[in-house]
Design a protein around this motif. Sequence first.
Motif: not given
Length: 267
Positions: A138-146, A181-182, A71-79, A82-86
């Motif tokens: 990861l794909k959802i994480g890229f969408f979040q960057c929008l 959360v993260p 569960f946490y691995v997915k959250l780290v991958i997903g975030v 956002a960390v890089i682009l932020g």
Amino acid sequence: MNIIQLIVLAIIEGLTEFLPVSSTGHMVITSSLMGIEKDAFVKLFEIVIQLGAILAVVVLYFKRFFRSVDFYVKLVIGVIPAVILGLLLKKHIDAWLENPLIVAGAFVVGGIILLFVDEWFNKPTIDDEEEISHLTALKIGFFQCLAMIPGVSRSAASIVGGMTQKLSRKAAAEFSFFLAVPTMFGATIKDLWDFQKTNTLTSDQLHHDIQYLIIGSVIAFIVALIAIKGFITFLQTKGFKLFGYYRILAGIVIIILYFTTNALHSA
């Protein structure tokens, strides 16, 4: 910023953080309408109380956070996106936050998308977080960057991103909550660090600022608890169309106010 303005902003944050309507966009516009000066503390306040709202997710979904390490691995991958682009786009993001027309445009465009998203992605195959793969996270994480564009809505971007990956509305919304959360914890820590590096406060100022941050976070947390439960129920039965109409209407109102009054020119 006085105590009444604090309460209003905290309520708006708690109510809108998990709805696909952009909490940041609402706070930018509300701050301007109330004549709140955009100093360093106000910008910090708007970030920190988002973490207060996000903690409501941890309380409501407490057991999910102890389900598995994966569960946490997915959250780290997903975030990660956002960390890089932020970090790369922080100066641009800060500038965008000052422009109500960017918020309004994002409101309208996002609203149009929400009018049709239920029809576009109506054959989900994933209804639980455990079924989400690392690549999908990861794909959802890229969408979040929008959502780095004010007015887009982190919730809307990540939920729609999830639905493009065959997640049901409920599963997409819940994973969006978890991913927040993260994301918001990291943003809050960074902004607190930057604030203390660039601002020298007296003991009285420090006491005042901490008091305001705590009050705002508690209010946002309580309101968010209510908003999350209501949103999931509404989403499962009604979908996104109402939010789409609201966003379009809000965007048009912002544009009209911007060009016909001086109310938003301090945003």
